[in-house]
Design an enzyme around this catalytic site. Structure first.
Site, PDB file in Angstrom:
ATOM      1  N   HIS A  24       0.834  -1.201   0.000  1.00 40.51           N
ATOM      2  CA  HIS A  24       0.000   0.000   0.000  1.00 40.51           C
ATOM      3  C   HIS A  24       0.874   1.258   0.000  1.00 40.51           C
ATOM      4  CE1 HIS A  24      -3.669   2.346   1.088  1.00 40.51           C
ATOM      5  NE2 HIS A  24      -2.761   3.135   1.654  1.00 40.51           N
ATOM      6  N   GLU A  25       1.832   1.299   0.920  1.00 39.57           N
ATOM      7  CA  GLU A  25       2.689   2.478   1.010  1.00 39.57           C
ATOM      8  C   GLU A  25       3.619   2.582  -0.194  1.00 39.57           C
ATOM      9  OE1 GLU A  25       1.988   4.657   3.058  1.00 39.57           O
ATOM     10  OE2 GLU A  25       0.686   3.474   4.361  1.00 39.57           O
ATOM     11  N   HIS A  28       1.915   4.609  -2.911  1.00 42.28           N
ATOM     12  CA  HIS A  28       2.064   6.059  -2.695  1.00 42.28           C
ATOM     13  C   HIS A  28       3.479   6.511  -3.069  1.00 42.28           C
ATOM     14  CE1 HIS A  28      -1.788   6.326  -0.805  1.00 42.28           C
ATOM     15  NE2 HIS A  28      -1.440   5.668   0.288  1.00 42.28           N
TER      16      HIS A  28
END
Length: 426
Positions: A24-25, A28
């Site tokens: 997920h990170e 980003h």
């Protein structure tokens, strides 16, 4: 029921949390870097720091509990270190550019130029003017210069490297990429699950319960259920349940495959009471699917269908939350998730993969909800900026996210407290 603590279960549970948060990170991080945004820190986990190192422009941090993470982009929050006119600093000048600005312990900076700041611009003009022994000296600042203060070093962030300098589309992609990576992971796992579990072709009896109608009628473990009351069963176990539920006290004709032959068996379901005190109609068998290997098209199609069904289930759960059709025991925090993960990790790799896909999909959908402090809320603000042609007041947006974050933390405390009580109650 408390899950059995096994080394395999513990490792797989921690690994799952780590992978879900990291991917997920990373979404980003990757799209922020593609847009040219300076990423100050890529962090996984909370609590005590386990590992931290600087590579390039970014500090990578791993903490004890892999229950969350963050990517800190330049310009998202006010810079923690600022230089003001009138302040005495020292600068390390090399190749006609300032490479480092020192804000403290100036007496130790022997090879640096020391002076009082007359003017400084670390974002756009990248210049600093110092009063050096009564003479104003102007220096250009390297776009990758560092500021050293309180024994900490931080790279400056020119305006073109800050989050706010990018187009709405670039910023939206950097925000949306986190949930997008979880969706991609979920889809890959669901497709992998489809290939590993195979394509169901028939339903077989894997257990016959004692003193139940199936045993009395002569049904045996290993029998393949071909038809019931003239209706072909195939791989549809729900059809069996439906036919049995409508036949309490009525003889049913079952055609089963046994040792290469078709055997006709007459079974009369009976009404009984389950462990929760509910009236149910049963014949007393356990069932399992018989499968074959999936083709490429079948694996992809089944994975997509399973993901769609899981998405519908998740939204139905959110609907119950909105309508208030739940109790606190219906909610679960990190402890409940870890408990279920450990149970399924111990049960087998297929259960573990399916659960990992479900959690990844849930994390993506939850983060896209328009709840303050989540990615979905930030995308709403970017959408409003695109419509208005100018951004929302950053102070107001920060206040909204702060309130949302506080509410989420309160909910997290409540469900975690309830999880602890439930564990003590057994």
């Amino acid at each position: 029921m408390t899950p059995q603590l096994t080394p395999q279960g513990i490792i797989l549970t921690v690994l799952l949390f780590f992978v879900l948060v990291t991917i997920h990170e990373w979404g980003h991080f990757y799209f922020a870097k593609r847009a040219g945004i300076l990423v100050r820190e890529f962090a996984i986990g909370f609590g005590p720091k386990v590992l931290s190192f600087l590579r390039g422009e970014t500090k990578y941090t791993l903490r004890m509990l892999p229950l969350g993470g963050y990517v800190r982009m330049a310009g998202e929050d006010p810079e923690t270190v600022q230089v003001q006119p009138g302040q005495t600093i020292a600068v390390d000048v090399r190749g006609n550019k300032v490479k480092t600005l020192y804000l403290d312990r100036l007496d130790e900076r022997i090879d640096a130029v020391r002076g009082e700041v007359k003017s400084i611009d670390l974002e756009r003009r990248l210049t600093v003017t110092l009063d050096v022994d009564g003479s104003d000296e102007t220096y250009r600042i390297d776009p990758q210069a560092n500021i050293v203060a309180r024994n900490r070093e931080m790279q400056i962030a020119p305006w073109d490297r800050q989050f706010g300098s990018k187009t709405v589309g670039q910023r939206a992609m950097a925000i949306f990429a986190g949930p997008l990576m979880n969706i991609a992971l979920a889809l890959g796992l669901f497709i992998g699950f489809a290939f590993m579990s195979g394509i169901p072709v028939n339903i077989a009896v894997n257990q016959v319960f004692k003193d139940q109608p199936a045993e009395e009628a002569g049904l045996q473990a290993g029998d393949v259920i071909l038809s019931i009351n003239g209706q072909t069963i195939g791989a549809d176990s729900s059809k069996i349940t439906e036919l049995v539920s409508r036949s309490a006290g009525k003889p049913m004709e079952w055609i089963v495959g046994r040792d290469g032959e078709q055997v006709r068996i007459e079974i009369t379901p009976k009404e009984t009471v389950d462990n929760e005190g509910n009236q149910v109609i049963r014949v007393g068998v356990g069932m399992m699917p018989l499968t074959r290997s999936a083709t490429l098209q079948e694996g992809v199609t089944n994975g997509l269908n399973t993901m769609w069904a899981a998405t519908v289930t998740i939204f139905q759960g959110f609907q119950k939350l909105i309508l208030g059709q739940f109790t606190l025991d219906d909610l679960g925090g990190p402890l409940r998730i870890a408990e279920v993960t450990m149970q399924l990790a111990n049960a087998g790799i297929l259960y573990y993969i399916w659960w990992a896909a479900m959690l990844s999909l849930y994390l993506a959908i939850f983060n896209l909800l328009p709840i303050p402090a989540l990615d979905g809320s930030r995308l709403i603000f970017l959408g409003l900026e695109a419509v208005r042609g100018r951004p929302i007041d950053p102070n107001r947006e920060s206040l909204v996210h702060f309130i949302g974050f506080a509410m989420l933390m309160l909910l997290m405390v409540a469900v975690t407290y309830n999880d602890i009580l439930r564990l003590f109650r057994g």
